[in-house]
Enzyme design. Structure first.
Site, short mmCIF file in Angstrom:
data_model
loop_
_atom_site.label_atom_id
_atom_site.label_comp_id
_atom_site.label_asym_id
_atom_site.label_seq_id
_atom_site.Cartn_x
_atom_site.Cartn_y
_atom_site.Cartn_z
N LYS A 190 8.06 39.21 25.32
CA LYS A 190 8.95 39.25 26.48
C LYS A 190 10.15 40.18 26.23
O LYS A 190 10.38 40.61 25.10
CB LYS A 190 9.39 37.82 26.84
CG LYS A 190 8.20 36.91 27.23
CD LYS A 190 7.49 37.41 28.44
CE LYS A 190 6.28 36.68 28.98
NZ LYS A 190 5.54 35.65 28.33
C1 LIG Z 1 4.70 34.42 28.73
C2 LIG Z 1 4.36 33.64 29.94
C3 LIG Z 1 4.27 32.24 29.93
C4 LIG Z 1 4.25 31.43 28.67
O1 LIG Z 1 5.38 31.43 27.89
P1 LIG Z 1 5.30 30.96 26.37
O2 LIG Z 1 6.74 31.02 25.96
O3 LIG Z 1 4.42 31.89 25.62
O4 LIG Z 1 4.77 29.57 26.35
C5 LIG Z 1 4.09 31.57 31.13
N1 LIG Z 1 3.94 32.25 32.27
C6 LIG Z 1 3.98 33.59 32.32
C7 LIG Z 1 3.83 34.27 33.64
C8 LIG Z 1 4.17 34.33 31.16
O5 LIG Z 1 4.20 35.67 31.21
#
Ligand SMILES: *Cc1c(COP(=O)(O)O)cnc(C)c1O
Length: 367
Positions: A190
């Protein structure tokens, strides 16, 4: 291998000296490591950045969605509408509490829930809609249309804004603020990362209080063993918060660079038949990943790999994944499953690397 021919990964997190300095300073403090003042400071920064009244951090961006669903009243047997195109965490987050994800197709330009299909999927069992702002985009029909649908039907709107830190709606609100609760992720890919981590934002005092208890064993206050409600343990750590504070200082610069990366790709790929970037309004949106539709996608990915360039195929339609294997036909999500490709998108990508990637794509389609 010359410097410019080094392998270019599709994504890599960026941690450096600032994170190290925060962590080293904390280690000298003799703290408990579990969430405390650093975590509170990190929460305050996210609240300030997004303009939300409350921010509650948790250990990832999947359980954040689970907690959001519990907090708005989703329980076993309830239905939650989710897009067929999303990271599988979105539907799995409600599976975990025994609720049923209901998959709905997405808009072909934004890859966000189709409004009419969402409306048609609402049943008496529907408790929530999880709106995923794919790659920082806003719904083409306007977010107000989803807010109105939620109000009119009494269904809670939860925003999975995991890919949208740094992106705003046309009315100026940060993405994640239109729903009753908005959720972010700080996983490694992210825009900012704490290794693992998630955040919930809300303007509702009662929801914020419920979320804080849910993540800490249902406690009314820290350090007591008096519990008025059921809760779990989805707490953060000070070590993650130290990294998060350093990453937040870099966020404005990262937002600018992400936009510049998209601009350079858009220029470099203009006029090449066979590849089409998804459109972004850069005055509102920070493209997290460079997403595109590509003809002969798998052959292009193999060609790029042979030239030392990493890519990632975009999410397959979730209803067709073995984990779900549901009947139904969602043409847009299915088409993205065949043609969607993420190009290298990391913050540390150089202009020269972007040029090399665009050249390589040009040579694939134009010889
Ligand atoms: C990255 C992501 C998640 C999950 O987040 P984590 O921190 O890896 O559990 C959920 N929804 C979307 C759209 C994502 O891009």
């Amino acid at each position: 291998m010359s410097d410019t021919q080094e392998f270019i990964p599709q994504m890599r997190p960026l941690f450096g000296g600032e994170e190290k300095a925060e962590l080293m300073a904390y280690l000298d403090e003799d703290g408990f490591f579990t969430e405390f003042k650093k975590t509170e400071a990190f929460e305050r920064q996210i609240a300030e950045f997004t303009g939300a009244r409350h921010c509650i951090v948790v250990n990832n961006g999947t359980v954040s969605l689970t907690l959001a669903a519990i907090a708005v009243g989703v329980g076993p047997g309830d239905e939650v509408i989710v897009p067929d195109y999303t990271m599988i965490a979105t539907p799995n987050s409600v599976k975990m509490l025994g609720a049923q994800p209901v998959f709905v197709d997405v808009d072909p330009d934004t890859l966000i829930l189709d409004l009419a299909a969402t409306r048609a999927a609402i049943t008496p069992k529907t408790r929530a809609i999880m709106l995923v702002s794919a790659n920082g985009r806003a719904p083409a029909c306007g977010i107000a249309a989803f807010e109105a649908l939620a109000r009119e039907t009494g269904v809670a709107l939860i925003e999975d804004a995991a890919q949208s830190l740094g992106s705003v709606y046309p009315d100026g609100r940060h993405i994640g603020r239109a729903g009753a609760i908005g959720s972010f992720s700080f996983s490694a890919p992210k825009i900012i990362s704490t290794g693992q981590g998630g955040a919930l934002i809300t303007d509702d005092d009662a929801l914020a209080d419920r979320l804080r208890r849910l993540k800490d064993f249902g406690r009314a206050a820290g350090g007591t063993d008096v519990h008025d409600s059921i809760g779990y343990n989805f707490k953060f750590t000070e070590l993650q918060a130290c990294v998060g504070l350093a990453q937040m200082r870099q966020l404005p610069g990262r937002i600018e660079r992400k936009k510049e990366i998209w601009r350079r790709y858009a220029e470099g790929l203009a006029g090449i038949p066979g590849i089409q970037l998804f459109a972004h309004d850069l005055s509102l949106c920070t493209p997290w990943f460079i997403d595109c539709r590509a003809e002969r996608r798998d052959a292009l990915a193999a060609h790029l790999k042979s030239q030392g360039i990493g890519t990632r195929t975009m999410y397959p339609p979730i209803h067709q994944q073995k984990a779900y294997a549901l009947p139904g036909h969602h043409p847009v999500a299915e088409e993205i499953g065949r043609s969607g490709l993420w190009l290298p998108s990391m913050i540390q990508l150089s202009d020269a690397q972007i040029e090399r990637i665009c050249q390589s794509i040009r040579s694939f389609y134009l010889g």
